[in-house]
Scaffold this active site. Structure first.
Site, PDB file in Angstrom:
ATOM      1  N   SER A 263      34.456  37.348  44.487  1.00  0.00           N
ATOM      2  CA  SER A 263      33.582  36.280  44.970  1.00  0.00           C
ATOM      3  C   SER A 263      32.429  36.841  45.792  1.00  0.00           C
ATOM      4  O   SER A 263      32.552  37.849  46.481  1.00  0.00           O
ATOM      5  CB  SER A 263      34.375  35.282  45.818  1.00  0.00           C
TER       6      SER A 263
ATOM      7  N   PRO B 269      43.573  36.436  41.721  1.00  0.00           N
ATOM      8  CA  PRO B 269      42.893  35.979  42.940  1.00  0.00           C
ATOM      9  C   PRO B 269      41.436  36.402  42.941  1.00  0.00           C
ATOM     10  O   PRO B 269      41.100  37.519  42.542  1.00  0.00           O
ATOM     11  CB  PRO B 269      43.675  36.686  44.055  1.00  0.00           C
ATOM     12  N   CYS B 270      40.570  35.505  43.396  1.00  0.00           N
ATOM     13  CA  CYS B 270      39.126  35.713  43.195  1.00  0.00           C
ATOM     14  C   CYS B 270      38.422  36.373  44.373  1.00  0.00           C
ATOM     15  O   CYS B 270      37.239  36.674  44.280  1.00  0.00           O
ATOM     16  CB  CYS B 270      38.462  34.369  42.900  1.00  0.00           C
ATOM     17  N   GLN B 271      39.126  36.606  45.509  1.00  0.00           N
ATOM     18  CA  GLN B 271      38.424  37.073  46.703  1.00  0.00           C
ATOM     19  C   GLN B 271      37.637  38.359  46.472  1.00  0.00           C
ATOM     20  O   GLN B 271      36.552  38.535  47.012  1.00  0.00           O
ATOM     21  CB  GLN B 271      39.411  37.285  47.852  1.00  0.00           C
TER      22      GLN B 271
END
Length: 419
Positions: A124, A119-121
């Site tokens: 980001s 997951p990129c959160q």
């Protein structure tokens, strides 16, 4: 013994990356994903592929038309297809269980390739701007990704993530990307990576992502990076919407609908439009104030080719106190451009950043329109845990995905490079 190359998809989401690799000729052995709704989407897609391959696609059509239940759909295919989707969050505690499930699925079969990106959160730029991500546990998921590489030793792996990964730092100021690359090299992989922009490969979306590829025991100095074949289809964003039924805010349905008569070479060549009916063309309802703002934004673009700045709005339409941040919170998906702005998971919260360009319809885009921007085929059905359609869940899965066509282009070139 099959010559088809087998892959494992980690942090699989709704399966955008996987779908591209399947199209290119690879075969999934398993998907691992934490989100339960996305896992049902993956199971339904596994059922679709098996039924399609075995000339039983009428069963899938019956499911889309609510003639059979989801359980009945899953019962119509071999259970190993459904059980190949593992619904678990990957961390230190769950690794042994996941490995055990995978070993049972594999039954001594080899994995040729691992794909996926955590997951990129936490990496980001938007995530970091909205809160303290330095101590977010998701920063370290690449370590568990490496554990899969150690255990199954695939010849290649393909790791996807956001551009923010290049600058994200740990509490000591060290770049996570440098630590990640060093770990992959330490366990025997040569690393090459590039920033790819989806709009250069036939996707009508400005979406840039890091695509890192590792190759096991690479002994030469030759590059092995699967540089995708570029494609400029020379169409604009209107092409995404031209054959979809016109609906108003709150209109439409997740159930199958008929296309409007329109011939599009790009829609067919991209794999978006096929022989099955389209689903999930259902628009959000909107308040009268939002609808007026949407008209304002569309007229501004049509008349002046200018994006709406929040401070451009009449005071009676302003309901947010902050006028210095997120001033582009209302944004049209401009139909006359060659690519739209990036679709992200925030689309599940509201549709203000994705206003439909047709002022007659006056609404935000539907899950199907968002899925088309991500180049998901129209027969791709987005599930929810309960079995009842949930638009918010569909939007979230679509926004988090890798564009299918970009994944396919990478996979096709990787297949050509394979020794």
């Amino acid at each position: 013994m099959s010559n088809i190359l087998k892959f494992l998809d980690l942090f699989a989401g709704a399966g955008g990356l996987s779908e591209g690799f399947i199209r290119a000729g690879f075969e999934p052995v398993a998907h691992v994903e934490a989100d339960a709704s996305a896992c049902y989407t993956l199971k339904t897609r596994q059922a679709f592929h098996w039924l399609n391959k075995n000339n039983k696609s009428n069963i899938y059509t019956d499911y889309l038309n609510n003639k059979i239940t989801r359980d009945e759909l899953y019962e119509a295919v071999p259970q190993n297809e459904i059980n190949s989707v593992i619904n678990k969050f990957i961390d230190k505690e769950t690794l042994p269980e996941i490995f055990q499930e995978l070993d049972n699925i594999l039954n001594n079969e080899k994995i040729d390739l691992i794909i996926g990106g955590p997951p990129c959160q936490a990496y980001s730029l938007i995530g970091r701007a909205r809160g303290n991500m330095v101590n977010d546990a998701r920063n370290h998921l690449y370590i568990y990704y490496a554990e899969f590489l150690k255990r199954y030793s695939p010849k290649y792996f393909v790791f996807e993530n956001v551009l923010g990964l290049l600058t994200a730092k740990d509490p000591n100021g060290h770049l996570y990307f440098d630590k990640m690359k060093a770990l992959f090299v330490e366990i025997g992989y040569t690393i090459e990576y590039k920033v790819l922009s989806a709009n250069e490969y036939g996707v009508l979306q400005n979406r840039k992502r890091i695509i890192l590829v590792g190759k096991k025991d690479h002994l030469s100095d030759d590059s092995f990076y699967p540089e995708p074949e570029k494609w400029n289809p020379e169409v604009n964003v209107w092409e995404l919407f031209a054959d979809l039924p016109k609906i108003q805010a709150g209109g439409g349905t997740p159930a199958p609908q008929k296309y409007v008569r329109y011939k599009s070479e790009w829609l067919e060549k991209s794999g978006i439009k096929g022989k099955f009916p389209l689903t999930w063309h259902q628009a959000r309802p909107h308040s009268e104030q939002d609808l007026e703002i949407y008209r304002f934004a569309v007229n501004l673009w049509n008349g002046e080719k200018r994006r709406l700045h929040y401070n451009d709005l009449p005071s009676r339409l302003k309901s947010h106190k902050g006028t210095d941040s997120f001033v582009d919170r209302f944004k049209i998906v401009a139909g006359d451009l060659p690519a739209t702005h990036t679709v992200v998971a925030h689309i599940s919260k509201d549709g203000h950043h994705y206003i439909h360009p047709d002022i007659e319809q006056n609404r935000s885009i539907t899950p199907r329109e968002a899925a088309r921007i991500q180049t998901f085929p129209d027969d791709y059905y987005f599930e929810n845990v309960s079995g009842k359609p949930a638009r918010t869940s569909a939007f979230k899965q679509i926004g988090n995905a890798v564009p299918v066509l970009l994944a396919q282009k990478i996979a096709e070139q990787l297949l050509r490079n394979w020794e």
